[in-house]
Design an enzyme around this catalytic site. Structure first.
Site, PDB file in Angstrom:
ATOM      1  N   ASP A   1       0.840  -1.193   0.000  1.00  0.00           N
ATOM      2  CA  ASP A   1       0.000   0.000   0.000  1.00  0.00           C
ATOM      3  C   ASP A   1       0.883   1.255   0.000  1.00  0.00           C
ATOM      4  OD1 ASP A   1      -1.848   2.037   0.714  1.00  0.00           O
ATOM      5  OD2 ASP A   1      -3.108   0.546   1.720  1.00  0.00           O
TER       6      ASP A   1
ATOM      7  N   SER B   1      -9.863   5.890  -8.311  1.00  0.00           N
ATOM      8  CA  SER B   1     -10.036   6.531  -9.622  1.00  0.00           C
ATOM      9  C   SER B   1     -11.480   6.860 -10.015  1.00  0.00           C
ATOM     10  CB  SER B   1      -9.427   5.629 -10.703  1.00  0.00           C
ATOM     11  OG  SER B   1     -10.163   4.418 -10.800  1.00  0.00           O
TER      12      SER B   1
ATOM     13  N   THR C   1      -4.667  13.576 -14.385  1.00  0.00           N
ATOM     14  CA  THR C   1      -5.887  13.525 -15.197  1.00  0.00           C
ATOM     15  C   THR C   1      -6.295  14.916 -15.709  1.00  0.00           C
ATOM     16  OG1 THR C   1      -8.279  13.167 -14.993  1.00  0.00           O
ATOM     17  CG2 THR C   1      -7.131  13.624 -12.966  1.00  0.00           C
ATOM     18  N   ASP C   2      -7.044  14.929 -16.815  1.00  0.00           N
ATOM     19  CA  ASP C   2      -7.555  16.213 -17.324  1.00  0.00           C
ATOM     20  C   ASP C   2      -8.579  16.828 -16.369  1.00  0.00           C
ATOM     21  OD1 ASP C   2      -9.737  14.503 -17.780  1.00  0.00           O
ATOM     22  OD2 ASP C   2      -9.898  14.930 -19.925  1.00  0.00           O
ATOM     23  N   GLU C   3      -9.097  16.009 -15.424  1.00  0.00           N
ATOM     24  CA  GLU C   3     -10.143  16.525 -14.524  1.00  0.00           C
ATOM     25  C   GLU C   3      -9.613  17.604 -13.584  1.00  0.00           C
ATOM     26  OE1 GLU C   3     -12.940  13.885 -12.881  1.00  0.00           O
ATOM     27  OE2 GLU C   3     -13.030  12.652 -14.685  1.00  0.00           O
TER      28      GLU C   3
ATOM     29  N   TYR D   1     -12.578  13.558  -6.048  1.00  0.00           N
ATOM     30  CA  TYR D   1     -11.542  12.811  -6.790  1.00  0.00           C
ATOM     31  C   TYR D   1     -10.567  13.771  -7.462  1.00  0.00           C
ATOM     32  CZ  TYR D   1      -9.413  10.682 -10.930  1.00  0.00           C
ATOM     33  OH  TYR D   1      -8.506  10.290 -11.899  1.00  0.00           O
TER      34      TYR D   1
ATOM     35  N   LYS E   1      -6.504  14.562  -6.942  1.00  0.00           N
ATOM     36  CA  LYS E   1      -5.485  14.449  -7.992  1.00  0.00           C
ATOM     37  C   LYS E   1      -4.747  15.783  -8.169  1.00  0.00           C
ATOM     38  CE  LYS E   1      -4.857  11.270 -10.292  1.00  0.00           C
ATOM     39  NZ  LYS E   1      -3.989  10.068 -10.106  1.00  0.00           N
TER      40      LYS E   1
ATOM     41  N   LYS F   1     -17.123   2.092 -14.798  1.00  0.00           N
ATOM     42  CA  LYS F   1     -16.889   3.261 -15.643  1.00  0.00           C
ATOM     43  C   LYS F   1     -17.798   3.186 -16.871  1.00  0.00           C
ATOM     44  CE  LYS F   1     -13.596   4.438 -12.830  1.00  0.00           C
ATOM     45  NZ  LYS F   1     -12.266   3.907 -12.812  1.00  0.00           N
TER      46      LYS F   1
ATOM     47  N   PRO G   1     -27.935   3.689 -17.438  1.00  0.00           N
ATOM     48  CA  PRO G   1     -28.342   4.937 -16.768  1.00  0.00           C
ATOM     49  C   PRO G   1     -27.483   6.133 -17.190  1.00  0.00           C
ATOM     50  CG  PRO G   1     -27.033   3.563 -15.285  1.00  0.00           C
ATOM     51  CD  PRO G   1     -27.079   2.849 -16.593  1.00  0.00           C
TER      52      PRO G   1
ATOM     53  N   GLY H   1     -22.041  18.206  -9.166  1.00  0.00           N
ATOM     54  CA  GLY H   1     -20.765  18.827  -9.577  1.00  0.00           C
ATOM     55  C   GLY H   1     -20.254  18.309 -10.911  1.00  0.00           C
TER      56      GLY H   1
HETATM   57  P1  NAD Z   1      -7.996   1.667 -11.507  1.00  0.00           P
HETATM   58  O1  NAD Z   1      -8.941   2.023 -10.418  1.00  0.00           O
HETATM   59  O2  NAD Z   1      -8.415   0.705 -12.551  1.00  0.00           O
HETATM   60  O3  NAD Z   1      -6.634   1.109 -10.867  1.00  0.00           O
HETATM   61  C1  NAD Z   1      -6.061   1.637  -9.700  1.00  0.00           C
HETATM   62  C2  NAD Z   1      -5.022   0.650  -9.200  1.00  0.00           C
HETATM   63  O4  NAD Z   1      -4.372   1.234  -8.064  1.00  0.00           O
HETATM   64  C3  NAD Z   1      -5.623  -0.690  -8.730  1.00  0.00           C
HETATM   65  O5  NAD Z   1      -4.824  -1.757  -9.176  1.00  0.00           O
HETATM   66  C4  NAD Z   1      -5.563  -0.580  -7.205  1.00  0.00           C
HETATM   67  O6  NAD Z   1      -5.461  -1.841  -6.563  1.00  0.00           O
HETATM   68  C5  NAD Z   1      -4.318   0.283  -7.012  1.00  0.00           C
HETATM   69  N1  NAD Z   1      -4.325   1.001  -5.736  1.00  0.00           N
HETATM   70  C6  NAD Z   1      -5.325   1.769  -5.228  1.00  0.00           C
HETATM   71  N2  NAD Z   1      -4.983   2.254  -4.034  1.00  0.00           N
HETATM   72  C7  NAD Z   1      -3.720   1.811  -3.780  1.00  0.00           C
HETATM   73  C8  NAD Z   1      -2.818   1.990  -2.705  1.00  0.00           C
HETATM   74  N3  NAD Z   1      -3.149   2.719  -1.624  1.00  0.00           N
HETATM   75  N4  NAD Z   1      -1.604   1.413  -2.778  1.00  0.00           N
HETATM   76  C9  NAD Z   1      -1.257   0.664  -3.869  1.00  0.00           C
HETATM   77  N5  NAD Z   1      -2.087   0.431  -4.889  1.00  0.00           N
HETATM   78  C10 NAD Z   1      -3.304   1.010  -4.864  1.00  0.00           C
HETATM   79  O7  NAD Z   1      -7.559   3.050 -12.143  1.00  0.00           O
HETATM   80  P2  NAD Z   1      -7.104   3.409 -13.632  1.00  0.00           P
HETATM   81  O8  NAD Z   1      -8.292   3.816 -14.395  1.00  0.00           O
HETATM   82  O9  NAD Z   1      -6.198   2.367 -14.143  1.00  0.00           O
HETATM   83  O10 NAD Z   1      -6.279   4.745 -13.339  1.00  0.00           O
HETATM   84  C11 NAD Z   1      -4.885   4.689 -13.082  1.00  0.00           C
HETATM   85  C12 NAD Z   1      -4.368   6.099 -12.872  1.00  0.00           C
HETATM   86  O11 NAD Z   1      -4.650   6.882 -14.032  1.00  0.00           O
HETATM   87  C13 NAD Z   1      -5.026   6.829 -11.705  1.00  0.00           C
HETATM   88  O12 NAD Z   1      -4.030   7.603 -11.080  1.00  0.00           O
HETATM   89  C14 NAD Z   1      -6.068   7.727 -12.356  1.00  0.00           C
HETATM   90  O13 NAD Z   1      -6.298   8.863 -11.576  1.00  0.00           O
HETATM   91  C15 NAD Z   1      -5.371   8.057 -13.656  1.00  0.00           C
HETATM   92  N6  NAD Z   1      -6.237   8.377 -14.802  1.00  0.00           N
HETATM   93  C16 NAD Z   1      -7.201   7.503 -15.212  1.00  0.00           C
HETATM   94  C17 NAD Z   1      -7.950   7.797 -16.345  1.00  0.00           C
HETATM   95  C18 NAD Z   1      -9.021   6.866 -16.863  1.00  0.00           C
HETATM   96  O14 NAD Z   1      -9.737   7.242 -17.785  1.00  0.00           O
HETATM   97  N7  NAD Z   1      -9.150   5.657 -16.352  1.00  0.00           N
HETATM   98  C19 NAD Z   1      -7.729   9.008 -17.034  1.00  0.00           C
HETATM   99  C20 NAD Z   1      -6.762   9.889 -16.548  1.00  0.00           C
HETATM  100  C21 NAD Z   1      -6.008   9.553 -15.449  1.00  0.00           C
HETATM  101  O1  DAU Z   2     -11.162  12.458 -17.571  1.00  0.00           O
HETATM  102  C1  DAU Z   2     -10.319  11.500 -16.994  1.00  0.00           C
HETATM  103  C2  DAU Z   2     -11.083  10.740 -15.940  1.00  0.00           C
HETATM  104  O2  DAU Z   2     -11.980   9.880 -16.649  1.00  0.00           O
HETATM  105  C3  DAU Z   2     -10.218   9.938 -14.994  1.00  0.00           C
HETATM  106  O3  DAU Z   2      -9.411  10.823 -14.251  1.00  0.00           O
HETATM  107  C4  DAU Z   2     -11.060   9.082 -14.053  1.00  0.00           C
HETATM  108  O4  DAU Z   2     -10.227   8.239 -13.271  1.00  0.00           O
HETATM  109  C5  DAU Z   2     -11.982   8.217 -14.890  1.00  0.00           C
HETATM  110  O5  DAU Z   2     -12.839   7.471 -14.048  1.00  0.00           O
HETATM  111  C6  DAU Z   2     -12.805   9.079 -15.842  1.00  0.00           C
HETATM  112  O6  DAU Z   2     -13.728   9.929 -15.097  1.00  0.00           O
HETATM  113  P1  DAU Z   2     -15.212  10.224 -15.606  1.00  0.00           P
HETATM  114  O7  DAU Z   2     -16.032  10.653 -14.469  1.00  0.00           O
HETATM  115  O8  DAU Z   2     -15.187  11.083 -16.820  1.00  0.00           O
HETATM  116  O9  DAU Z   2     -15.584   8.712 -16.090  1.00  0.00           O
HETATM  117  P2  DAU Z   2     -16.931   7.863 -15.930  1.00  0.00           P
HETATM  118  O10 DAU Z   2     -16.738   6.648 -16.779  1.00  0.00           O
HETATM  119  O11 DAU Z   2     -17.309   7.662 -14.512  1.00  0.00           O
HETATM  120  O12 DAU Z   2     -18.023   8.804 -16.607  1.00  0.00           O
HETATM  121  C7  DAU Z   2     -17.884   9.256 -17.946  1.00  0.00           C
HETATM  122  C8  DAU Z   2     -19.068  10.155 -18.241  1.00  0.00           C
HETATM  123  O13 DAU Z   2     -20.247   9.350 -18.268  1.00  0.00           O
HETATM  124  C9  DAU Z   2     -19.313  11.209 -17.190  1.00  0.00           C
HETATM  125  O14 DAU Z   2     -19.763  12.400 -17.810  1.00  0.00           O
HETATM  126  C10 DAU Z   2     -20.420  10.620 -16.323  1.00  0.00           C
HETATM  127  C11 DAU Z   2     -21.216   9.783 -17.300  1.00  0.00           C
HETATM  128  N1  DAU Z   2     -21.841   8.567 -16.741  1.00  0.00           N
HETATM  129  C12 DAU Z   2     -21.055   7.689 -16.056  1.00  0.00           C
HETATM  130  C13 DAU Z   2     -21.590   6.556 -15.512  1.00  0.00           C
HETATM  131  C14 DAU Z   2     -20.720   5.572 -14.740  1.00  0.00           C
HETATM  132  C15 DAU Z   2     -23.198   8.331 -16.939  1.00  0.00           C
HETATM  133  O15 DAU Z   2     -23.918   9.112 -17.582  1.00  0.00           O
HETATM  134  N2  DAU Z   2     -23.744   7.193 -16.377  1.00  0.00           N
HETATM  135  C16 DAU Z   2     -22.991   6.304 -15.668  1.00  0.00           C
HETATM  136  O16 DAU Z   2     -23.567   5.294 -15.167  1.00  0.00           O
END
Ligand code: NAD
Ligand code: DAU
Length: 339
Positions: A59, A83, A123-125, A147, A151, A186, A202, A272
């Site tokens: 961890d 995430s 992240t772009d967020e 979140y 970040k 997601k 949804p 939000g």
């Molecule tokens: P994910 O949730 O699929 O994976 C996260 C991983 O981190 C998991 O394997 C989890 O076990 C591990 N983890 C969580 N807490 C931990 C801890 N305390 N110690 C060690 N390991 C830990 O997430 P993801 O979608 O693969 O995202 C990875 C990274 O990319 C994150 O930093 C996220 O903010 C960033 N990111 C994701 C997206 C996206 O679209 N998925 C976009 C931009 C940035």
């Molecule tokens: O932009 C990068 C980010 O993208 C990462 O930093 C995050 O880790 C990743 O989870 C993702 O965030 P979002 O909130 O954009 O992803 P999500 O898949 O949760 O949602 C995408 C869009 O879809 C968002 O506008 C919310 C909407 N949504 C999502 C879910 C899960 C719905 O309308 N219905 C849903 O059930």
């Protein structure tokens, strides 16, 4: 080269490890992952047979674990994070401890052990919602969810390590990834799996929020470029150049399965909810020559096919994981009032 990859058992981490192993078979890679709800060591089974890949269940919230993990390493790629935005709205405590304190622990350990290169995954967020135009790396940070605030805090810590200690880590800020191994909470994997199960999808609010979608393999190529060739201390936006409303994405998925809009259920909006993200990626393209290679439609089809071919992978989560079931029930019950 010897690299620690935190969060390597998650979605992007898994894809990144496959790419690194293929491109740099001689590297020693140490995966550090706590295996939280979204981590899955089985993703890496084939890789873990290789002598160059080591797995530590640990961890990043524990400073000693971070210190041991970086021992003898040349680089760190820090993916580990909570995430999912919706989870951070229900309870942000793990987001603060992992995303902020965990990143601090990794930075501190890497600095003290003189680890040469550190890439932090952001992240772009962090820029918040962008009404028009596109975010540049030096734009102000205006995170809207717990979140994205966690970040953004981590990004500021990275910056502070450069200013205070001269330890210049790099940051990538990518847009919404999609592809194999994404946890089915997601949007894209959740909706694909729902449609395959004959359930409705949804859509939050009016469904017109815009995200910039990038195929995970393109993002991993960008991370490789930044990790090896990026300038220490620099931030790089990584976008797919593919902005779509959630409604457009949903219709692409429904169309693939021959379904119509009657499969859409409009639910209460995410509090939000950022309206639009958009990244200006001039820097990474001009400085490192990276650009996304995959066409959105082809990558989305490949992704859908992966979820069709790997149904047991997501069913094991959706049907059997208590944690998944209880979170999703609580979350979607709270949104169930139709608009
Ligand atoms: P994910 O949730 O699929 O994976 C996260 C991983 O981190 C998991 O394997 C989890 O076990 C591990 N983890 C969580 N807490 C931990 C801890 N305390 N110690 C060690 N390991 C830990 O997430 P993801 O979608 O693969 O995202 C990875 C990274 O990319 C994150 O930093 C996220 O903010 C960033 N990111 C994701 C997206 C996206 O679209 N998925 C976009 C931009 C940035
Ligand atoms: O932009 C990068 C980010 O993208 C990462 O930093 C995050 O880790 C990743 O989870 C993702 O965030 P979002 O909130 O954009 O992803 P999500 O898949 O949760 O949602 C995408 C869009 O879809 C968002 O506008 C919310 C909407 N949504 C999502 C879910 C899960 C719905 O309308 N219905 C849903 O059930």
């Amino acid at each position: 080269m010897r690299i620690v990859v935190t969060g390597g058992a998650g979605f992007i981490g898994t894809n990144f490890l496959f790419l690194m192993h293929e491109k740099y078979p001689g590297y020693h890679i140490r995966v550090l992952d706590a295996l939280t709800y979204s981590g899955n060591k089985d993703n890496l089974l084939s890789l873990l047979e290789s002598p160059g890949i080591e797995f530590i269940r640990g961890d990043i919230r524990e400073p000693d674990t971070c210190m041991e993990a970086v021992e003898g390493m040349d680089g760190v790629v820090n993916f580990a994070a909570e995430s999912h935005v919706d989870r951070s709205i229900h309870d942000a405590s793990d987001f603060l401890s992992t995303n902020i304190a965990g990143t601090y622990n990794m930075l501190k350990a890497a600095k003290e052990r003189n680890v040469e290169r550190f890439l932090h995954i952001s992240t772009d967020e962090v820029y918040g919602s962008v009404e028009s135009g596109s975010s540049k790396e030096d734009d102000p940070l205006l995170p809207a969810s717990p979140y994205s605030a966690s970040k953004a805090s981590a990004d500021l810590l990275v910056h502070s390590f450069g200013m205070t200690f001269g330890y210049r880590a790099m940051i990538t800020r990518s847009s919404n990834n999609f592809g194999p191994y994404q946890y089915p909470e997601k949007l894209i994997p959740f909706f694909i799996s729902n449609i395959m199960e004959g359930k409705k999808v949804p859509l939050y609010g009016d469904g017109l929020n815009v995200r910039d979608w990038i195929f995970v393999k393109d993002n991993c190529e960008a991370l490789d470029a930044v990790f090896h060739k990026g300038t220490p201390g620099r931030i790089y936006n990584v976008g797919g150049g593919c902005e779509k409303t959630n409604m457009e994405i949903t219709r692409c998925l429904l169309e693939y399965f021959g379904k119509d809009d009657s499969f859409i259920e409009f639910v209460k909006d995410r509090p939000g909810h950022d309206r639009r993200y958009s990244l200006d990626c001039t820097r990474i393209t001009e400085e490192l020559g990276w650009r996304p290679e995959h066409k959105f439609e082809d990558a989305l089809t490949a992704t859908i096919e992966w979820y069709i071919d790997n149904r047991p992978w997501w069913e094991a989560i959706k049907k059997k994981r208590e944690e998944y079931i209880s979170f999703m029930e609580k979350h979607y019950d709270s949104l169930s009032l139709k608009k």
